[in-house]
Design an enzyme around this catalytic site. Structure first.
Site, short mmCIF file in Angstrom:
data_model
loop_
_atom_site.label_atom_id
_atom_site.label_comp_id
_atom_site.label_asym_id
_atom_site.label_seq_id
_atom_site.Cartn_x
_atom_site.Cartn_y
_atom_site.Cartn_z
N GLY B 171 0.95 -1.12 -0.05
CA GLY B 171 -0.11 0.01 -0.16
C GLY B 171 1.00 1.12 0.15
N CYS B 172 0.20 2.51 -0.36
CA CYS B 172 0.76 3.54 -0.53
C CYS B 172 1.48 4.09 0.73
CB CYS B 172 0.30 4.57 -1.19
SG CYS B 172 -1.64 4.99 -0.45
N TYR B 173 0.67 4.40 1.74
CA TYR B 173 0.92 4.74 3.16
C TYR B 173 2.02 3.58 3.94
CZ TYR B 173 -2.79 7.99 3.82
OH TYR B 173 -3.66 9.24 3.48
#
Lengths: 368, 368, 368, 368
Positions: B171-173
């Site tokens: 995921g990005c975070y």
């Protein structure tokens, strides 16, 4: 109608100056009598801010050209560090410094003919000369006035403000951090040892200085941290929180720059005091602010956005349970130019003169 | 030149799908053979994304219409929760699930005719079926594959990725949080008990869904927190950090929405381990990443901005002393659609096929 | 692989300079050998643009410190007005000025050891010294070179560019206006007497100068006209259109500033020539550009957005019927820093050296 | 103080509805008595617009649930096409339609107990049923009222507005185009045959509908044309200009979308009438608007920006010489939600009830 009071704005060509004008121009009890702007002296405000074309205003002057004899109230929007000498001089020409800070029982109302000053710089915000010297790198040049000055966080210091001669208007970050934290600390609802304030600001907080790193092209579509670990609003926040807690508090504070003009949002990480719940926190905030025009507590399902405060004098806040037991997160939003600067200054002016506290101040955001 | 591999993108009409195309269209060794987009089936990509007009691409199909027999690699950009069943079916049609996650010694290279899958959804990121069920509200439907899947944080899991059949793209975070934290935890440089990740994302992270709260007018000139205390990237971050530390870690994680298209910046509050300094942290990060194309460590005087990564596969990070002794602040920035999604997926593809890891991936930001 | 050519960028610290680097850093046949930036001389590029940290590049020098003996190609990104003298000096040290502009039959290929120059300033764009003097307020200081220079609108002047020594790279507005209009004028499809170009530009067009009116806070959430009736791109546009039409053309041209970093969109109002239709116009544009990598003609139902070109070397255009018979509207979009400046310069470099014209140039927009 | 008038807003959940509230909430003579919002009926305004939390307002109702018996004034913010039937029904329940449009000599003041309507949709803006049918694709359903309605361009139709029962509040683009053009046409200063209006709007003009092409990510950092040659504001503009000129006028009008929330800027290309100069135009505009609170004429050296009007009811305009003799360019800016919609509606309400025309309306922009 009573005679309007005469107002001078020093440093009127900056963003806080022009934002003061936005409110003062619709205020029924004031007359804008003098505007200073040293580097722009001789120009009209409309030359400096074309959106003011057609509005009758005094031209910008050099500060020393202003005749203060008829002035009742000075808003001081000068740069940090230079303000203290200016204000000391202004006041010494009007009388002696008086003891004032924190003396809720001060009692004596300043005679109407005495000059009052609302200072939007940081110069009189820190009570302790040693702390000032440590963060600003030089000794304070008006220590007696520094003692006298009343820190103008309106909802917290309303009574002292009413009777002040010199109001140190709070900084933008400190306003957004103190309004949610002070009631919780006063009521011993949170631990004092591990408060973290992660704050995000629109670009107007940096002022109108022509600087490469503030160009549209440098900031648009970017988000960055700055001043990590060193921002000068830190001691101002700590002073307010420590007073509320009755003990020395240190906070971790990190500012960031958001690609938008206006708004500050502070995300604040706290630990609940033994036996306390997030609901206790929310209830205390609601009770503290239930009669306030400009502070709103959100329900648990709604998160603050700076857009809820845009252009208005509002502070909008919420408190949320973290998933780790015993931890909570506070989020508070303001418009940095309004509640974080010029709007709170007008609110303080209204208090000072006994007018309706919200006079000329928007309480509905410009949304969308 | 060798025969290009045939690629299918499932869910090609979303932002991660179209961002994959941006890279794949300039990649020398691939052929885009099929694109699915159920709600848009029958349309050309140019009808869905006019900026692709004139580029020869297969039309969007329903997933069941795709002939996977000639496909070598599937990028799966389907919504969370729906992906696991799709991938399970794809793989069962090709053979049995194999043990893989974490087995650096797996050794056997997948035969060239075997389908490989890079999944950009969250479905295979969490190793533990119980954690998955807790955060997603239902039992995982492909538990064997969940075990096999390799978590594709490239710089951390490079060897496992080379030999994977199913890559769970991070995921990005979590990418922005793990890249700075993992080396510090591995080297016992920071405490594990009080990590706080205050993260800020551009709006593309929310996808292309027509939703009132994602309208331009609702988000522009506003900054807000969301999902406070409940965001599903939390367990993904904790899984990676716990593995690095060798002990269970819980973090406090708060996401925010920034008025910009691309970029994530994570501000991470940590406590130094006994006797460690900020310089130790910086040196470890520099050593860990000194040969990496896509990770840059900034000097102490420069703060990351998402603009430094815009449109590129870079992660830019810095570590800073807090003014409170023993405390440090990490700041890391990525482009959420590139290193935080499609770029890292391409990086993983390049590893998987033994190509230059940076092939077709920009390593210079689109700045200004 | 052949020996790379050695490149110097003069004025590398501006936005067109750094955008050249974005492309050159991924170009297989070049070596960046020297960078000048007078006011920043002595600094590394990474000090001036932190997003370049970690990329090996020569430090910025004063122009006079550069040893041009090994340089093959100079990109000149200096301010308008100062460039002509610099280039005249560079060339005089290498040989005499030769007749070149427009001479498609020039024939002789410049020897490989001869310095070539691609000038991104306006200094050599205007053929006529009188027109130059009128718009720039002083006589041109290198008239022979002004004659020799080839105006580098790639799709229009490809053959001349291949053999040029000095290329005057087109302005951003002129590129967006000429690409749609030139084929229509060449084919006598529109009237020449009433062309109006209403153009809108992102802020990067104004460069990186620290200027109050370019601050984020001054431009964000605002849209304005500027230079109405007086912008210096007007004669450049008229020169190209007149050449295409074979008769003198005057246009009305108004630039505007859009709150975005990149992009120009020109809306062009034209009158159809007797008997011609909007379909004739569209067909001619399609035929003219059908083999071009970087020019796309949209169907009648799709309108250009600068977002379709963001970060890429594309020009996207459409032609639309007005509701008043006999009138049409052209709309063309480019990224002002790419096709409108540095991208077109790279495209011209590729032509000059016989490489693939699109080498290192993105042909897919960074969208979203 | 007199009894406040009772107001209902139909369609209160859209952007023009909530912008009306912003002004009405600080208006001393009104009471907000009913709010309709069919799709949101039953919700509080604060559920629909969280920035209104804490403000006492009636809940949203279905329109048919509203008791109009005590309502004095209805603001109608319903979608185009659906409004005419609603208003016809409202009025028929209160009495007969009366002749009104244009009848400056109408004379009879509507009794205070009669319902008045300010319609912000386009339904009653076009006088001619045939033109309405042509542009909207169906016959008008309240032709008598269409005749009666007064077109509420305040500065132009002030007297008729004072005595109207049904005010058709002007569209945003038409307001920005007519305010500069009408005085020039009335005074025969410009040609009527070749007026071109190139208009640019912020995104709020598109309303609050959840639509993919209005997402933040689709519009940010992009500028586009739309509705080229077909926008329905065209006949509204032509109607006003034709009336001013005393002859039929056709204009070329192209709208564009700017990545900002608020603001319209119209750039208008005109030809001077024989013997007239740009100074004549400027002088006429100055004289026409010299006593207006909300219209400002800029000097020749200053160009309008929408930022000069942000959040306020201002229209700011300038007139500029083109470099081609006999040609001029007008530029006018408004805030589309204020002077272009809800602000002008409030201005008309103030006129209707004989109050100060600017009551509750900001005349200073929210800048920066």
């Amino acid at each position: 109608m009573a005679k309007p009071i005469n107002i001078a704005i020093l440093g009127a060509s900056g963003y806080t100056g022009v934002e003061l004008l936005r409110f003062l121009l619709s205020h029924p009890h004031v007359r804008i009598s003098a505007l200073s702007g040293d580097s722009q002296a001789g120009k009209s405000m409309a030359e400096v801010y074309p959106h003011l074309i057609g509005i009758p205003l005094p031209a910008l002057q050099k500060m020393e050209e202003i005749d203060f004899s008829g002035i009742d109230l000075v808003f001081c929007c000068l740069p940090h560090g230079t303000t203290q000498a200016v204000i000391a001089k202004l006041i010494s020409e009007q009388g002696e410094a008086r003891s004032g800070r924190g003396s809720g029982a001060m009692g004596v109302k300043t005679p109407a003919n005495k000059l009052k000053i609302i200072d939007l710089s940081a110069d009189f915000r820190l009570e302790d000369p040693a702390v000032y010297a440590q963060w600003y790198g030089h000794a304070h040049q008006a220590v007696a006035l520094q003692k006298e000055a009343v820190y103008g966080l309106t909802e917290v210091a309303r009574e002292a403000i009413r009777h002040a001669r010199l109001i140190a208007n709070p900084g933008c970050y400190p306003t957004s951090a103190q309004l949610p934290l002070i009631p919780l600390l006063k009521n011993k609802l949170i631990e004092t040892g591990d408060i973290i304030i992660d704050a995000k600001s629109g670009v107007t907080g940096a002022g109108r200085k022509a600087s490469q790193n503030l160009l549209y092209t440098e900031l648009n579509e970017g988000f960055s941290a700055y001043g990590v670990g060193t921002h000068r609003h830190t001691p101002e926040i700590e002073q307010g929180l420590s007073a509320a807690a009755g003990s020395e508090i240190q906070v971790r504070f990190t500012p960031h720059l958001v690609p938008m003009n206006r708004g500050i949002l502070s995300t604040i990480y706290v630990t609940l005091a033994e036996g306390k719940t997030v609901d206790d926190l929310r209830q205390t905030l609601q009770e503290t602010y239930e009669n306030e025009t400009f502070v709103k507590i959100l329900p648990a399902s709604v998160f603050p956005s700076t857009a809820m405060t845009r252009g208005s004098n509002l502070c909008v806040m919420g408190v949320y349970a973290d998933r780790i037991p015993g931890k909570a997160i506070l989020v508070a939003a303001i418009d940095n130019l309004v509640k974080g600067a010029s709007g709170q200054a007008i609110q303080n002016m209204n208090l000072l003169y006994g007018w309706d506290e919200g006079l000329s101040l928007p309480s509905t955001a410009v949304f969308p």
